[in-house]
Design an enzyme around this catalytic site. Structure first.
Site, PDB file in Angstrom:
ATOM      1  N   GLY A   9       0.846  -1.182   0.000  1.00 59.35           N
ATOM      2  CA  GLY A   9       0.000   0.000   0.000  1.00 59.35           C
ATOM      3  C   GLY A   9       0.883   1.234   0.000  1.00 59.35           C
ATOM      4  N   CYS A  10       0.435   2.289   0.637  1.00 61.58           N
ATOM      5  CA  CYS A  10       1.193   3.536   0.694  1.00 61.58           C
ATOM      6  C   CYS A  10       2.570   3.285   1.315  1.00 61.58           C
ATOM      7  CB  CYS A  10       0.423   4.565   1.509  1.00 61.58           C
ATOM      8  SG  CYS A  10       1.315   6.100   1.753  1.00 61.58           S
ATOM      9  N   PHE A  11       3.604   3.703   0.618  1.00 60.53           N
ATOM     10  CA  PHE A  11       4.950   3.422   1.096  1.00 60.53           C
ATOM     11  C   PHE A  11       5.389   4.272   2.280  1.00 60.53           C
ATOM     12  CE2 PHE A  11       6.733   5.631  -3.032  1.00 60.53           C
ATOM     13  CZ  PHE A  11       6.189   6.866  -2.666  1.00 60.53           C
ATOM     14  N   TRP A  12       4.705   5.371   2.566  1.00 57.35           N
ATOM     15  CA  TRP A  12       5.090   6.212   3.704  1.00 57.35           C
ATOM     16  C   TRP A  12       5.025   5.433   5.009  1.00 57.35           C
ATOM     17  CZ3 TRP A  12       1.219  10.662   2.370  1.00 57.35           C
ATOM     18  CH2 TRP A  12       1.658  11.361   1.241  1.00 57.35           C
TER      19      TRP A  12
END
Length: 169
Positions: A9-12
């Site tokens: 999902g979102c890499f952050w």
């Protein structure tokens, strides 16, 4: 030192999650296994490149092994959600384990199959050789450190997992 590439999902959030563990030498956000060279965030976000948001993880195998990294990875993703994690949807948010060293594959497969057996059904997580990887723009590196109130689909308790585990030992 070894390297593994994980899309969740979102890499952050995935980067922040893995930064907490001893033995993780470095993490870098980037784009993996797409169809174009040098994609930008906008290319990836609008599904113009086929890449998925990915975290490159370099680790010291004498401190943390790949099996433990993958155990943590499966805590942080929904392995049944195709092209979606949390509120993030699209091919660029697909989950995947990518490797550039074939010697890692037996350990990856063993843990992948163990996790599927625990859950009792097949995952939609990609398990593939790394085709390509491009570092994300600088503003995406350590994004949640720079922007503590930034969006993340991961539960906040996962960001203190290492510290909380030490307390219970």
């Amino acid at each position: 030192m070894k390297t593994i590439y994980l899309a969740g999902g979102c890499f952050w959030g995935l980067q922040k999650f893995f930064d907490q563990f001893e033995g993780i030498i470095s993490t870098q956000t980037g784009y993996a296994n797409g169809n174009t060279e040098n994609p930008t965030y906008e290319d990836v976000k609008h599904n113009h490149s086929g890449h998925t948001e990915t975290v490159k993880i370099e680790y010291d195998e004498s401190v943390i092994n790949l099996t433990k990294i993958l155990e943590y990875y499966f805590l942080a993703i929904d392995p049944y959600s195709l092209n979606k994690q949390g509120e993030d949807e699209g091919e660029n948010y697909r989950t995947g384990i990518y490797y550039d060293d074939d010697s890692l594959l037996p350990e990856i497969k063993k843990e992948f199959e163990r996790q599927e057996q625990i859950e009792g059904q097949k995952f939609v997580v990609e398990l593939l050789p790394l085709k390509n990887y491009y570092s994300a723009e600088e503003y995406h590196q350590k994004y949640l450190e720079k922007n503590p109130s930034g969006y993340c689909h991961l539960p906040l308790k996962l960001f203190t997992l290492a510290k909380d585990s030490e307390k219970t030992l």
